[in-house]
Design a protein around this motif. Structure first.
Motif, short mmCIF file in Angstrom:
data_model
loop_
_atom_site.label_atom_id
_atom_site.label_comp_id
_atom_site.label_asym_id
_atom_site.label_seq_id
_atom_site.Cartn_x
_atom_site.Cartn_y
_atom_site.Cartn_z
N GLY A 30 0.78 -1.23 0.00
CA GLY A 30 0.00 0.00 0.00
C GLY A 30 0.82 1.28 0.00
N VAL A 31 2.13 1.17 -0.03
CA VAL A 31 3.00 2.35 -0.03
C VAL A 31 3.60 2.49 -1.43
N PRO A 32 3.47 3.65 -2.06
CA PRO A 32 4.06 3.82 -3.39
C PRO A 32 5.59 3.74 -3.34
N PHE A 33 6.14 3.06 -4.33
CA PHE A 33 7.58 2.83 -4.31
C PHE A 33 8.40 4.11 -4.45
N ASP A 34 7.88 5.11 -5.16
CA ASP A 34 8.63 6.36 -5.28
C ASP A 34 8.79 7.03 -3.91
N LEU A 70 2.25 5.48 6.57
CA LEU A 70 1.48 4.74 5.55
C LEU A 70 1.58 3.24 5.75
N LEU A 71 2.77 2.78 6.10
CA LEU A 71 2.98 1.35 6.29
C LEU A 71 2.17 0.82 7.47
N VAL A 72 2.15 1.57 8.57
CA VAL A 72 1.37 1.14 9.73
C VAL A 72 -0.12 1.07 9.37
N LEU A 73 -0.62 2.11 8.70
CA LEU A 73 -2.04 2.13 8.31
C LEU A 73 -2.39 0.96 7.40
N ASN A 74 -1.57 0.73 6.39
CA ASN A 74 -1.87 -0.34 5.44
C ASN A 74 -1.66 -1.72 6.05
N ALA A 75 -0.64 -1.88 6.88
CA ALA A 75 -0.44 -3.17 7.54
C ALA A 75 -1.61 -3.49 8.46
N GLN A 76 -2.09 -2.49 9.19
CA GLN A 76 -3.25 -2.71 10.05
C GLN A 76 -4.49 -3.02 9.22
#
Length: 184
Positions: free
Chosen positions: A38-42, A61-67
């Protein structure tokens, strides 16, 4: 010509000879490798170069998407697995037993994507556990995301290669019996 005939002529259910199928396959895998959990690679690249606030953005972003992935898995993982397994098995049966080319094309797009989905959910569960324990360092997090992207790209390369091989066999009307028959 009736509406159904015009629709099937425009869509062309022979997927492997259709340019739109190959464009969709390319877009599918480029999108899958661009959005890493869920995190854009750029954004990941910018965080690796600059550090500081960019790393904090990636972490948030990583915490939000991982959750989000973990919640989807915990709340509906069993039902999702059963439903997707039934749909994929049905498409495989239609495609490879009854020789429906459109179903084969769907299986060759969705099947490898399910491998990526499983890898992403597994990684999201690991990230959620590490974040809740407070033991995720920023550099480790960024390297883990880059490694996950590399794994997704490897799955994509194998899937596109196999799909191209299978599509050429279908377009040239070569059956597997040619490869499985003993040499005379």
């Amino acid at each position: 010509m009736n509406l159904t005939g015009a629709l099937f002529e425009a869509i062309d259910m022979r997927s492997f000879s259709n340019l739109w199928y190959w464009i969709a396959l390319a877009v599918l895998w480029s999108t899958a490798s661009h959005w890493v959990i869920g995190v854009p690679f750029d954004l990941i690249q910018r965080a690796r170069r600059r550090g500081g606030a960019a790393v904090d953005e990636v972490g948030a972003l990583l915490v939000l998407n991982a959750q989000r992935f973990a919640r989807i898995w915990h709340e509906g993982g069993l039902a999702l697995t059963m439903g997707v397994s039934f749909a994929l098995a049905s498409a495989m049966l239609l495609g490879f037993w009854y020789d429906v080319e459109f179903a084969q094309a769907v299986v060759l797009m969705v099947g490898p994507l399910l491998i990526v989905w499983a890898m992403t959910v597994r990684r999201a569960l690991e990230i959620e556990a590490a974040m809740s324990a407070g033991r995720m360092e920023p550099r480790v997090m960024l390297n883990m995301l880059v490694l996950h992207r590399l794994k997704v790209q490897v799955v994509g390369m194998i899937a596109v290669t196999f799909t191209a091989f299978w599509g050429m066999m279908q377009n040239f009307d070569i059956g597997l019996d040619m490869f499985l028959a003993p040499a005379l």
